[in-house]
Design an enzyme around this catalytic site. Structure first.
Site, mmCIF file in Angstrom:
data_model
loop_
_atom_site.group_PDB
_atom_site.id
_atom_site.type_symbol
_atom_site.label_atom_id
_atom_site.label_comp_id
_atom_site.label_asym_id
_atom_site.label_seq_id
_atom_site.Cartn_x
_atom_site.Cartn_y
_atom_site.Cartn_z
ATOM 1 N N GLU A 77 -10.484 7.158 4.300
ATOM 2 C CA GLU A 77 -9.230 6.658 5.127
ATOM 3 C C GLU A 77 -9.303 7.328 6.483
ATOM 4 O O GLU A 77 -10.409 7.555 7.056
ATOM 5 C CB GLU A 77 -7.931 6.852 4.207
ATOM 6 C CG GLU A 77 -7.927 5.867 3.206
ATOM 7 C CD GLU A 77 -6.482 5.769 2.471
ATOM 8 O OE1 GLU A 77 -5.664 5.532 3.117
ATOM 9 O OE2 GLU A 77 -6.578 6.223 1.340
ATOM 10 N N ASP A 116 0.839 -1.034 0.145
ATOM 11 C CA ASP A 116 0.138 -0.051 0.197
ATOM 12 C C ASP A 116 0.999 1.274 0.004
ATOM 13 O O ASP A 116 2.164 1.354 0.220
ATOM 14 C CB ASP A 116 -1.029 -0.076 1.453
ATOM 15 C CG ASP A 116 -2.385 0.855 0.949
ATOM 16 O OD1 ASP A 116 -2.245 1.626 0.046
ATOM 17 O OD2 ASP A 116 -3.080 0.542 1.693
#
Ligand code: BGC
Ligand code: BGC
Length: 789
Positions: free
Chosen positions: A511, A310
């Site tokens: 997020e 990621d």
């Protein structure tokens, strides 16, 4: 993705499918078919170390050029949630395709020394449709799809999404998220289908099948299909207090039973990529955790595709930086997602192979996995540029009527009816008032990961050609029954309506920006409208847009009907379908609904107001008993606004040298602040610094919480810019450079990068520099929330 002619050949490879049974029968190393192995071995034998390492380096489109691609030959690249082709976030689809061609062609230019050319591939976050691109169909976020429990529908969504991705020449999707969110304070709860892994697993597998095609079928990874990614392995939904990227603790077998549980189904469905998670488990970051990335994912679960990292996730491993992290590769990561600092990482990694820190065998294994996935996707067979592949450039497929119909069906099936004293379905021919500022706001209904990373903000309906807001969906549906509708954001009316639909909810986020301390829904716009209508004797339907269940006892008490609408996306007509009774309510909660507004246990059946599986159909009447409306966190408030709508909150001052700048306006000591328009006249400021000048903004009474600063930069600073806050001096030069030329964005400053925080902010610029500020505020965010710029 590849041209039709090669589809049959690739299908014969049985790409990545049936891995699970195969691995049971033979050792993992020999699991792939010999033809694949032989081809991979041949390619590897002809590649230099630098070319091999480049296969493992994934930069983002706004930080490298076609020349860089020609020089380095990255194995893959991505666009971030805020990235668009040629620096234009809202570029037309043709620009996306143009960039895909340009990067592809430079990646396959003949190599000077006869090394094999390996086509690059482009990865994107099409997490609820191909929503980085204007005109794409915007499907409900996963939390809504979880409420449908309909795997066939999710598979069709995957197919439609893959087709739209192909229109723009992109190869690879970073989806599905198969997180099992356990604490709804987590800002990514809406990316999770359910808190129950048994609900997540079949839906994740269905999306994989839709995106990639089915195992054993001729068109798998062929026309109409792209590479899928199951993410984020694993534990993303299990962090303490729901803190994004945080720490997961507990017995590893018990954690696997929840958070790794959806992976076998995705692997069996043939998923070709898995993304490593940001979180740590029992103190170890996943990006450096060999026991889990290799031991569990490869050896136990039999995954044989590639593992992608990621966004700079490797840089978070103990002892690593963004440009130096052999630990990740050694632990089992195959591709580093290294958006900006790709050059440093590439060079360090090459050196580490040369000096033996990274064994050649491990490098070859990782590169081999990347090559295998490319082979399976047909990329290595006929070298076909993106624009000549199936569906590419067929722009009518973006948001096509067929795809929108699937999205509308998904919206209708995802609506969960929590209360209905009889106002639903809306009566035919009735006069309906539609209220609430969210009713005609497509961006709010779409949530985060929509055109921009965070979504919302300045995205008015003109950014969504072809989409239908909830208001316009209702207008036509009610009209068809012979009724009338009026849009009245503030709820005022001339003739008393038969019923009012009040649409309200959370503003978009993505997020960690969506992490919360508690689940109390504190915005009172909807509540005020519901109470006003109740006092006036107008029956109400509350439509709540949100990325998670929240404590809504006040609204549930005030409304006659209550619909959890989640984040439905571009097809507001789907909401109208169930409100008018054109389609039945069939949605069931995938998450338990909290009955208390304070801390957990947030998920699970204990103490839930409505358990997983709850959902009325409109024929059922339910009048809830009066719910408890006391909520301590609400009284404490959620923070304070220092500067908003062009005004300072009382106690806040701005100073340059010894001169005050009232309401952040005026000039002194080399700093000047002038009013500019963002949403309203002079609601924002342009701040200009001469070399060496500084500006201090402070609140006289002590406060608490993280800082959120909404800002915009026209041109990158030529010399350092720092922000002094409490005892910390943050170097803003790099983030401001990244932000340059983009739209408004938010800087979040927490104790993570500015320990102790403090009650003043001082911006100092070494050179001439200018930037804009629209808002400054403080807010309580979950402990451990990271700084972002
Ligand atoms: C997110 C991923 C995403 C990636 C690329 C990360 O911050 O965690 O889900 O795929 O960025 O945009
Ligand atoms: C996101 C990216 C986004 C970036 C913005 C990342 O964490 O995943 O997609 O563009 O942050 O800085």
């Amino acid at each position: 993705m590849k041209s039709v002619g090669t589809a049959l050949f690739a299908a014969a490879l049985l790409a990545g499918c049936s891995t699970v049974t195969r691995v049971a029968e033979m050792p993992a190393a020999t699991a792939a078919r010999p033809s694949e192995d032989a081809r991979v071995a041949d390619l590897l034998s002809r590649m230099s170390v630098e070319r091999k390492v480049a296969q493992l380096i994934q930069p983002q489109i706004n930080s490298f050029t076609a020349e860089d691609m020609r020089r380095y030959r990255f194995g893959s690249y991505l666009n971030g949630g805020n990235g668009g082709p040629y620096g234009e976030e809202f570029a037309e689809a043709s620009e996306w395709l143009k960039l895909a061609d340009e990067m592809y062609l430079t990646s396959v230019a003949p190599m000077p020394n006869g090394e094999p050319v390996i086509p690059t591939m482009w990865g994107t976050d099409a997490v609820h449709g191909h929503t980085n691109v204007i005109r794409a169909t915007i499907f409900p976020h996963n939390i809504g799809l979880g409420a449908t429990r309909d795997a066939d529908l999710v598979r069709r969504i995957g197919e439609a999404t893959a087709t739209e991705i192909e229109v723009t020449g992109i190869d690879w999707n970073f989806s599905p998220t198969i997180a099992v969110a356990q604490d709804d304070r987590w800002g990514r709860t809406y990316e999770s289908y359910s808190e129950d892994p048994a609900i997540v697993a079949p839906l994740g597998a269905a999306l994989v099948e839709g995106l990639q095609g089915r195992c054993g079928e001729a068109d798998r990874l062929g026309a109409g299909h792209v590479i899928a990614t199951a993410k984020h392995f694993f534990g993303d939904g299990g962090t303490d207090q729901g803190v994004d990227q945080g720490e997961v603790t507990g017995d590893i077998e018990a954690l696997k039973r929840i958070h790794a549980a959806p992976y076998p189904a995705a692997i069996e469905a043939g998923v070709e990529a898995v993304m490593a998670s940001f979180n740590s488990i029992n103190g170890r970051k996943m990006h450096g955790n060999e026991a889990l990335l290799t031991g569990v994912l490869r050896d136990e679960l039999g995954f044989d595709g590639l593992v992608v990292g990621d966004w700079n996730g490797h840089g978070q491993v103990a002892g690593c930086t963004n440009t130096d992290c052999p630990q990740s590769l050694l632990a089992g990561l195959d591709i580093y997602m290294v958006p900006d600092e790709w050059k440093g990482l590439l060079e360090t990694t090459v050196r580490q192979v040369e000096d033996g820190t990274i064994p050649m065998a491990r490098l070859d294994e990782a590169v081999g996995r990347v090559l295998r996935v490319k082979m399976r996707a047909g990329l290595l067979d006929e070298m076909v540029r993106p624009s000549e592949r199936p569906n590419a450039g067929d722009y009518d497929l973006l948001g096509s009527p067929e795809h929108r119909a699937i999205a509308r069906e998904a919206v209708a099936k995802s609506q969960v009816l929590l209360k209905n004293t009889g106002v639903l379905p809306l009566k035919r021919g009735a006069n309906i008032l539609v209220a609430g500022s969210a009713a005609d706001d497509i961006a709010q209904a779409a949530g985060g990961w929509t055109l921009t990373w965070q979504g919302g903000g300045d995205l008015d309906n003109s950014y969504f050609p072809g989409a239908t807001s909830i208001w316009s969906g209702l207008r036509s549906a009610v009209g068809q029954t012979g009724g009338r509708t009026t849009l009245s954001a503030d709820g005022s009316y001339a003739a008393k309506p038969d019923a009012a639909v009040v649409v309200f909810g959370e503003e978009p986020y993505a997020e960690f920006s969506g992490d919360r301390k508690n689940l109390a829904f504190s915005d009172e716009e909807g509540l005020t409208l519901l109470r006003k209508f109740k006092a006036e004797g107008v029956p109400t339907v509350a439509v709540f847009l949100s990325g998670r269940p929240m404590w809504m006892n006040r609204e549930l008490n005030a409304a006659d009907a209550f619909v959890a609408s989640w984040l439905p996306g571009s097809e507001g007509a789907g909401v109208a379908d169930v409100l008018t009774g054109a389609r039945p309510f069939t949605g069931k909660l995938g998450f338990s609904w909290p009955s208390r507004c304070d801390q957990g246990p947030l998920n699970g059946p204990q103490g839930a107001l409505f358990p997983v599986g709850f959902g009325l159909d409109a024929r059922q009447r339910s009048s809830l008993p009066a719910l408890d409306e006391t909520c301590a966190p609400l009284l404490a408030g959620q923070g304070s606004d220092w500067f908003v709508r062009g005004r300072f909150e009382s106690g806040v001052t701005a100073r340059a040298g010894n001169t005050m700048l009232p309401d952040l306006r005026g000039s002194a000591s080399g700093v000047s602040a002038t009013g500019i328009d963002r949403n309203a006249q002079e609601d924002s400021r342009q701040i200009t610094f001469t070399p060496g000048s500084s500006l201090t903004i402070a609140q006289e009474s002590a406060g608490s919480g993280a800082y959120r600063i909404l800002y915009r930069v026209a041109e990158r600073p030529g010399e350092p810019v720092t922000l002094t806050i409490g005892d910390a001096a943050l170097d803003l030069t790099q983030p401001l450079s990244v932000a340059a030329g983009k739209d408004w964005r938010e800087m979040v400053i927490t104790a993570e990068c500015a320990p102790g925080l403090g009650d003043s902010l001082t911006f100092t610029s070494a050179g001439a520099f200018s930037f804009d500020i629209a808002e400054i505020g403080r807010e309580e965010l979950a402990d451990g929330t990271r700084c972002s710029f």
